[in-house]
Design a protein around this motif. Structure first.
Motif, PDB file in Angstrom:
ATOM      1  N   ARG A 193       0.826  -1.216   0.000  1.00 43.81           N
ATOM      2  CA  ARG A 193       0.000   0.000   0.000  1.00 43.81           C
ATOM      3  C   ARG A 193       0.853   1.256   0.000  1.00 43.81           C
ATOM      4  O   ARG A 193       0.450   2.285  -0.533  1.00 43.81           O
ATOM      5  N   ALA A 194       2.034   1.163   0.606  1.00 40.83           N
ATOM      6  CA  ALA A 194       2.933   2.312   0.640  1.00 40.83           C
ATOM      7  C   ALA A 194       3.440   2.659  -0.750  1.00 40.83           C
ATOM      8  O   ALA A 194       3.885   3.777  -0.999  1.00 40.83           O
ATOM      9  N   LYS A 195       3.347   1.693  -1.682  1.00 42.80           N
ATOM     10  CA  LYS A 195       3.788   1.900  -3.064  1.00 42.80           C
ATOM     11  C   LYS A 195       2.590   2.022  -3.997  1.00 42.80           C
ATOM     12  O   LYS A 195       2.651   1.588  -5.144  1.00 42.80           O
ATOM     13  N   LYS A 196       1.512   2.615  -3.519  1.00 47.26           N
ATOM     14  CA  LYS A 196       0.248   2.587  -4.254  1.00 47.26           C
ATOM     15  C   LYS A 196       0.337   3.234  -5.630  1.00 47.26           C
ATOM     16  O   LYS A 196      -0.447   2.930  -6.510  1.00 47.26           O
ATOM     17  N   GLY A 197       1.261   4.173  -5.827  1.00 48.16           N
ATOM     18  CA  GLY A 197       1.396   4.789  -7.139  1.00 48.16           C
ATOM     19  C   GLY A 197       1.906   3.777  -8.135  1.00 48.16           C
ATOM     20  O   GLY A 197       2.927   3.144  -7.917  1.00 48.16           O
ATOM     21  N   LYS A 198       1.233   3.580  -9.225  1.00 52.47           N
ATOM     22  CA  LYS A 198       1.629   2.595 -10.231  1.00 52.47           C
ATOM     23  C   LYS A 198       1.708   3.269 -11.596  1.00 52.47           C
ATOM     24  O   LYS A 198       0.992   4.219 -11.877  1.00 52.47           O
ATOM     25  N   ALA A 199       2.587   2.740 -12.424  1.00 49.86           N
ATOM     26  CA  ALA A 199       2.678   3.205 -13.801  1.00 49.86           C
ATOM     27  C   ALA A 199       2.615   1.978 -14.693  1.00 49.86           C
ATOM     28  O   ALA A 199       3.545   1.189 -14.741  1.00 49.86           O
ATOM     29  N   GLY A 200       1.504   1.795 -15.379  1.00 48.51           N
ATOM     30  CA  GLY A 200       1.364   0.627 -16.234  1.00 48.51           C
ATOM     31  C   GLY A 200       1.500  -0.665 -15.468  1.00 48.51           C
ATOM     32  O   GLY A 200       1.975  -1.670 -15.990  1.00 48.51           O
ATOM     33  N   GLY A 201       1.104  -0.668 -14.180  1.00 46.34           N
ATOM     34  CA  GLY A 201       1.195  -1.864 -13.373  1.00 46.34           C
ATOM     35  C   GLY A 201       2.564  -2.080 -12.753  1.00 46.34           C
ATOM     36  O   GLY A 201       2.778  -3.052 -12.051  1.00 46.34           O
ATOM     37  N   ARG A 202       3.502  -1.176 -12.999  1.00 49.36           N
ATOM     38  CA  ARG A 202       4.855  -1.320 -12.459  1.00 49.36           C
ATOM     39  C   ARG A 202       5.039  -0.473 -11.212  1.00 49.36           C
ATOM     40  O   ARG A 202       4.453   0.604 -11.089  1.00 49.36           O
ATOM     41  N   ASP A 203       5.892  -0.942 -10.305  1.00 46.23           N
ATOM     42  CA  ASP A 203       6.260  -0.105  -9.169  1.00 46.23           C
ATOM     43  C   ASP A 203       7.114   1.056  -9.671  1.00 46.23           C
ATOM     44  O   ASP A 203       7.919   0.901 -10.582  1.00 46.23           O
ATOM     45  N   ILE A 204       6.952   2.214  -9.079  1.00 48.58           N
ATOM     46  CA  ILE A 204       7.744   3.381  -9.450  1.00 48.58           C
ATOM     47  C   ILE A 204       9.018   3.354  -8.612  1.00 48.58           C
ATOM     48  O   ILE A 204       8.942   3.339  -7.381  1.00 48.58           O
ATOM     49  N   PRO A 205      10.192   3.319  -9.206  1.00 47.49           N
ATOM     50  CA  PRO A 205      11.437   3.214  -8.437  1.00 47.49           C
ATOM     51  C   PRO A 205      11.541   4.252  -7.321  1.00 47.49           C
ATOM     52  O   PRO A 205      11.294   5.441  -7.540  1.00 47.49           O
ATOM     53  N   PHE A 206      11.874   3.760  -6.140  1.00 46.42           N
ATOM     54  CA  PHE A 206      12.119   4.591  -4.956  1.00 46.42           C
ATOM     55  C   PHE A 206      10.877   5.349  -4.478  1.00 46.42           C
ATOM     56  O   PHE A 206      10.979   6.194  -3.600  1.00 46.42           O
ATOM     57  N   SER A 208       7.766   5.293  -2.510  1.00 47.49           N
ATOM     58  CA  SER A 208       7.003   4.587  -1.484  1.00 47.49           C
ATOM     59  C   SER A 208       6.986   5.431  -0.229  1.00 47.49           C
ATOM     60  O   SER A 208       7.983   6.082   0.112  1.00 47.49           O
ATOM     61  N   TYR A 209       5.848   5.422   0.457  1.00 45.91           N
ATOM     62  CA  TYR A 209       5.789   6.116   1.749  1.00 45.91           C
ATOM     63  C   TYR A 209       6.701   5.446   2.772  1.00 45.91           C
ATOM     64  O   TYR A 209       7.026   6.038   3.793  1.00 45.91           O
ATOM     65  N   ALA A 210       7.108   4.216   2.509  1.00 37.45           N
ATOM     66  CA  ALA A 210       8.039   3.530   3.402  1.00 37.45           C
ATOM     67  C   ALA A 210       9.468   4.011   3.194  1.00 37.45           C
ATOM     68  O   ALA A 210      10.350   3.695   3.994  1.00 37.45           O
ATOM     69  N   ILE A 211       9.690   4.785   2.131  1.00 34.64           N
ATOM     70  CA  ILE A 211      11.016   5.327   1.836  1.00 34.64           C
ATOM     71  C   ILE A 211      11.034   6.840   2.016  1.00 34.64           C
ATOM     72  O   ILE A 211      11.931   7.388   2.656  1.00 34.64           O
ATOM     73  N   VAL A 212      10.035   7.505   1.441  1.00 32.96           N
ATOM     74  CA  VAL A 212       9.939   8.967   1.518  1.00 32.96           C
ATOM     75  C   VAL A 212       8.670   9.319   2.280  1.00 32.96           C
ATOM     76  O   VAL A 212       7.558   9.106   1.788  1.00 32.96           O
ATOM     77  N   LYS A 213       8.818   9.841   3.456  1.00 32.27           N
ATOM     78  CA  LYS A 213       7.669  10.104   4.323  1.00 32.27           C
ATOM     79  C   LYS A 213       6.720  11.124   3.713  1.00 32.27           C
ATOM     80  O   LYS A 213       5.490  10.966   3.791  1.00 32.27           O
ATOM     81  N   ASN A 214       7.265  12.185   3.100  1.00 32.92           N
ATOM     82  CA  ASN A 214       6.423  13.240   2.516  1.00 32.92           C
ATOM     83  C   ASN A 214       6.336  13.071   0.996  1.00 32.92           C
ATOM     84  O   ASN A 214       6.442  14.034   0.236  1.00 32.92           O
ATOM     85  N   LEU A 215       6.133  11.838   0.568  1.00 31.38           N
ATOM     86  CA  LEU A 215       6.175  11.506  -0.848  1.00 31.38           C
ATOM     87  C   LEU A 215       5.200  12.326  -1.678  1.00 31.38           C
ATOM     88  O   LEU A 215       5.554  12.811  -2.759  1.00 31.38           O
ATOM     89  N   ASP A 216       3.972  12.497  -1.214  1.00 29.12           N
ATOM     90  CA  ASP A 216       2.997  13.203  -2.041  1.00 29.12           C
ATOM     91  C   ASP A 216       3.258  14.703  -2.092  1.00 29.12           C
ATOM     92  O   ASP A 216       2.627  15.417  -2.863  1.00 29.12           O
ATOM     93  N   GLU A 217       4.207  15.195  -1.274  1.00 32.44           N
ATOM     94  CA  GLU A 217       4.595  16.599  -1.360  1.00 32.44           C
ATOM     95  C   GLU A 217       5.700  16.788  -2.397  1.00 32.44           C
ATOM     96  O   GLU A 217       5.672  17.736  -3.189  1.00 32.44           O
ATOM     97  N   VAL A 218       6.683  15.886  -2.404  1.00 31.91           N
ATOM     98  CA  VAL A 218       7.799  16.015  -3.348  1.00 31.91           C
ATOM     99  C   VAL A 218       7.473  15.379  -4.693  1.00 31.91           C
ATOM    100  O   VAL A 218       8.155  15.618  -5.684  1.00 31.91           O
TER     101      VAL A 218
END
Length: 313
Positions: A193-206, A208-218
């Motif tokens: 769920r932390a990697k909810k952003g998908k591109a064509g069904g692929r994970d987006i490198p790096f 994840s909210y588990a990596i970048v806490k303020n991901l939706d800001e940056v």
């Protein structure tokens, strides 16, 4: 030190942890873990010695041997009794040591099963230290974003500091992923769920909210990126670290409890902002468009509402 003494029926979680030196080193700080591993290793060595001793307890003189020799050895009866005593002693010893090793393995497994967040907490502290050094090095880089630019600006030493920190950063991230996926269940679910952003069904490198806490800001388009433009940063970890820290990214390594709470908080934020935008649109379309154009609403909220508007809310 990672033990080689992993029982054949050990859980996949224990096997995964035993293959990861970062996790194993963290487990060694948990009370009782090192003692249980040491007992399991020692018991295994004892069992090997006892099994060898058992194999060496030959039958001695058999009836066939006595008939062949033609006489009864004087020590025959005493040797029968001695061997019987030795065999029984070894049997009891094998049973006792086997039970001890099983208890030690059980203790190790229990600690592994119950220490997920404790492991992540220690890994998180180590990650915070690494990120602190990375942030200092990125600041020293100045305007440089590549090694060539760093050389030109005289900040090549700062770039080298970043490169030297990358291996530890990657080891900690691998350990983090191993813990989540090895525990499974809600842990693996929160990781996904932390990697909810998908591109064509692929994970987006790096990404994840588990990596970048303020991901939706940056990375405001995290939730709805397109396959042809699915990552705002380099796929190379060194460049990513430079880029994300210059963007103001908050790199962290949370416990599962912290990550789950973060995901709930962001969902509640988006739901609340979506409701406010939706209510405003229904009340005053012109005002909604003006405020939306001014960037008052998060891009993910604006896009979600645009889909609903097209659907005729």
């Amino acid at each position: 030190m990672v033990t080689n003494n992993i029982p054949a029926r050990a859980s996949g979680q224990l096997r995964s942890y035993a293959r990861n030196a970062e996790i194993w080193a963290t487990l060694e700080t948990v009370p009782g873990f090192t003692n249980a591993v040491a007992i399991a290793d020692e018991a295994t060595a004892m069992l090997e010695a006892l099994e060898q001793k058992q194999a060496e307890l030959a039958d001695g003189f058999t009836v066939e041997t006595i008939l062949e020799v033609g006489q009864i050895p004087p020590s025959w009866l005493d040797s029968i009794a001695a061997r019987a005593v030795d065999r029984e002693a070894v049997r009891l010893q094998l049973a006792a040591v086997t039970s001890l090793r099983g208890a030690a393995h059980g203790a190790v497994q229990n600690i592994v099963t119950e220490s997920g967040d404790e492991i992540l907490s220690v890994l998180g502290e180590r990650m915070a230290a690494v990120v602190g050094k990375l942030r200092e090095a990125v600041t020293e880089l100045g305007a440089a974003n590549t090694p060539a630019e760093a050389i030109e600006l005289g900040t090549a030493d700062a770039w080298k500091k970043i490169i030297d920190l990358v291996p530890e950063y990657q080891r900690l991230r691998l350990a983090q992923a191993t813990v989540h996926n090895s525990v499974g269940g809600r842990w693996a679910e929160s990781w996904q769920r932390a990697k909810k952003g998908k591109a064509g069904g692929r994970d987006i490198p790096f990404s994840s909210y588990a990596i970048v806490k303020n991901l939706d800001e940056v990375f405001p388009k995290f939730g709805y990126v397109h396959p042809d433009d699915f990552s705002p940063w380099s796929h190379d970890v060194t460049y990513f670290l430079v880029e994300i820290l210059k963007r103001g990214g908050d790199l962290w390594l949370p416990t599962e409890r912290e990550l789950s709470a973060m995901l709930v908080e962001r969902r509640e934020f988006f739901d609340a902002e979506h409701k406010a935008a939706r209510d405003l649109y229904k009340r005053n379309i012109r005002e909604y468009r003006e405020r939306s154009d001014a960037g008052e609403f998060h891009p993910e909220v604006s896009l979600r509402l645009s889909y609903e508007i097209r659907a005729g809310i």
